[in-house]
Design an enzyme around this catalytic site. Structure first.
Site, PDB file in Angstrom:
ATOM      1  N   GLU A 282       0.887  -1.179   0.000  1.00  0.00           N
ATOM      2  CA  GLU A 282       0.000   0.000   0.000  1.00  0.00           C
ATOM      3  C   GLU A 282       0.913   1.214   0.000  1.00  0.00           C
ATOM      4  OE1 GLU A 282      -3.081  -0.254  -0.378  1.00  0.00           O
ATOM      5  OE2 GLU A 282      -3.574  -2.272   0.255  1.00  0.00           O
ATOM      6  N   CYS A 316      -2.585   8.843   3.035  1.00  0.00           N
ATOM      7  CA  CYS A 316      -2.304   8.430   1.659  1.00  0.00           C
ATOM      8  C   CYS A 316      -3.500   8.661   0.743  1.00  0.00           C
ATOM      9  CB  CYS A 316      -1.920   6.962   1.634  1.00  0.00           C
ATOM     10  SG  CYS A 316      -3.173   5.946   2.410  1.00  0.00           S
TER      11      CYS A 316
END
Ligand code: NAP
Length: 512
Positions: A282, A316
């Site tokens: 990720e 993010c």
């Protein structure tokens, strides 16, 4: 197998940290390996410590929260051995058993919500309300995967041979190494750990060196929940390059799950090639947030602020480029700035009423400042903020809005990971989709529109792993979380999350 143990040298806890927690057992300063806390009585390998600081108070001496003992190479090897040893029996436990373990952890997190949130607010800097939200979000992965754990199934597949049958069995992959960033000190761990435990894997976890205290508090809850020794190992360390290489190259580790920057993801992938590990990454994002001319502008303003400025822009999935149709650009920009002016209170996470905290460290500050300077030098207009807040502390930066941003600017091309919102004017749907996709990464994207045909068209055309339509908040345990392109691969949470920790074995049954 006998697992060697380790020792600790002096680690310290500040009086401030101790005074702020009700359950002081949550304060740990040594690693948790094979069901034991590293201590002078159970081995002696590490002599170094590192300091954990409160970014809101940095650089004052009061910023020091604790010094923690840094695990050594040998400690990691011991932890891998412990995890491998534990896997031999843990892989055969029932899903129901693992489900109960996860439910216990879920409940334990909620029982300690206030203290866990305090730890997060202290070492990460985010406001207490966000930290409380993170604890609930983090715990929800244990609840979710407790529900998944007892429903892992294989299948029977028709064979081309009439006297054969094919079975597919799902089996846990083995020892999993988990490496996580500082921006969600608990949730980035639980999103991985919940799935790994549900699958029947054992784990070696290395949290970010900025935020080890939350991770060690979680290890304390693991200990209390009576997980078998070696199933969950949490090792703190401030030499990430050493640890990453070691975990990637050790053949006993069968999978690496990493959340962090694309730069480090690429390095870990290279290092893992020697042992061909299964990988879940990720990585970084550069989220487009598009406001079409048919959008509800007030709702889009609220969604953009929530998405862009959550955790002071340090997530993010934060909106990184806000595209606004030219016909509503001026209205949107004015309302966006007005709302920020009226709603935002910058300050330390633990202070009452604070909505936005500091940046994590100077490196983040440097990037924020460089993006603003680059954009303004190339013609962007400063609509709000623009400078540091030295009166609050070195890590505070005003929430900043830049107008007339263009693709030539660094802020368009790179993830800022800070509190700067660049507004970009666009004229047509085709043009904005092309601009939105003009990046090597593709984690989250957002758009606001009331046109149902456009909703499908644009959602299908955007190159991102996740899309928020008419919302700036997408994260929850049920969402398949992950990216495309250089944002990585694998999906966390959701009905797919456990699969990343399993292998499918095909069994052919002949002579039926
Ligand atoms: P980073 O430098 O990649 O650090 C993340 C983690 O990797 C930390 O635990 C760090 O440890 C460790 N690390 C650093 N160098 C390493 C190496 N050579 N080998 C192994 N591990 C290493 O990222 P960051 O700038 O701190 O964090 C922000 C980034 O994470 C952003 O790009 C953000 O988009 C991304 N992120 C992605 C997601 C997602 O779900 N896709 C979620 C959150 C954040 P130390 O702290 O000990 O140095």
């Amino acid at each position: 197998m006998t697992i060697p143990r380790f020792y600790s040298t002096a680690s310290t806890v500040s009086a401030r940290l101790t005074s702020l927690l009700k359950n002081r057992d949550l304060i740990k300063t040594t690693s948790y390996i094979n069901g034991k806390w590293a201590s002078p009585t159970n081995t002696t390998t590490s002599t170094t410590t590192f300091t954990v600081t409160d970014p809101a108070l940095y650089p004052s001496p009061q910023a020091e929260l604790a010094t923690v003992q840094s695990s050594t190479r040998e400690d990691f090897q011991h932890a891998i051995a412990a995890a491998e040893s534990a896997f031999a029996s843990f892989k055969s436990t029932t899903g129901r058993y693992r489900s109960n373990l996860l439910y216990s952890l879920y409940q334990a997190m909620l029982d300690n919500k206030q203290d866990l949130a305090t730890l997060i607010a202290l070492e990460n800097g985010k406001p207490m309300s966000d930290a409380m939200g993170e604890v609930v979000y983090a715990a929800s992965f244990f609840q979710w995967f407790a529900e998944e754990s007892s429903r892992i199934t294989g299948s029977i597949i028709a064979s081309s041979n009439p006297t054969s049958r094919i079975l597919s069995l799902k089996q846990p992959i083995g020892v999993c190494a988990i490496m996580t960033p500082w921006n969600f000190p608990l949730a980035m761990i639980t999103r991985k750990l919940g799935a790994a435990i549900a699958a029947g894997c054992t784990t070696v976890i290395k949290p970010a060196s900025e935020t080890p205290l939350s991770a060690l508090a979680l290890a304390h809850l693991v200990e209390n929940a009576q997980f078998p020794a070696g199933v969950v190992n949490v090792l703190v360390n401030d030499d990430a390059a050493m640890v990453g290489k070691l975990l990637c190259e050790d053949p006993r580790v069968r999978k690496i799950s990493f959340t962090g920057s694309t730069r480090v993801g690429k390095l870990l992938m290279q290092q893992s090639s020697s042992t061909l590990k299964k990988l879940s990454f990720e990585l970084g994002g550069n989220a487009p947030f598009i406001v079409f001319d048919d959008a509800n502008v007030d709702k889009a303003v609220a969604g953009a602020i929530a998405s862009k400025f959550r955790s002071s822009g340090q997530t993010c999935v934060c909106a990184n480029r806000i595209f606004v149709h030219e016909s509503i650009y001026d209205e949107f920009a004015a309302k966006f700035v007005e709302k920020l002016k009226s709603d935002v209170v910058l300050g330390a996470g633990l202070d009452q009423g604070v909505t936005h905290g500091p940046l994590i460290h100077q490196k983040s500050m440097d990037k924020v400042v460089s993006h603003i300077e680059d954009a303004t030098s190339k013609g962007a207009t400063l609509l709000l903020g623009g400078s540091k807040r030295p009166d609050l502390g070195d890590n505070f930066h005003d929430l900043t809005v830049l107008g007339d941003v263009t693709p030539e600017m660094l802020i368009f091309q790179e993830e800022t990971f800070g509190p700067v919102a660049p507004l970009i004017k666009f004229t047509s749907e085709d043009q904005v989709v092309q601009l939105a996709n003009d990046t090597e990464v593709g984690l989250a994207g957002y758009f606001y529109s009331k046109d149902i045909s456009r909703v499908f068209r644009v959602a299908e055309a955007m190159d991102t792993g996740m899309i928020g339509v008419n919302t700036g908040a997408i994260s929850e345990a049920a969402l398949p979380f992950g990216g495309v392109k250089e944002s990585g691969f694998g999906r966390e949470g959701s009905m797919y999350g456990v699969d990343d920790y399993m292998v499918i074995k095909g069994v052919v049954l002949g002579d039926v």
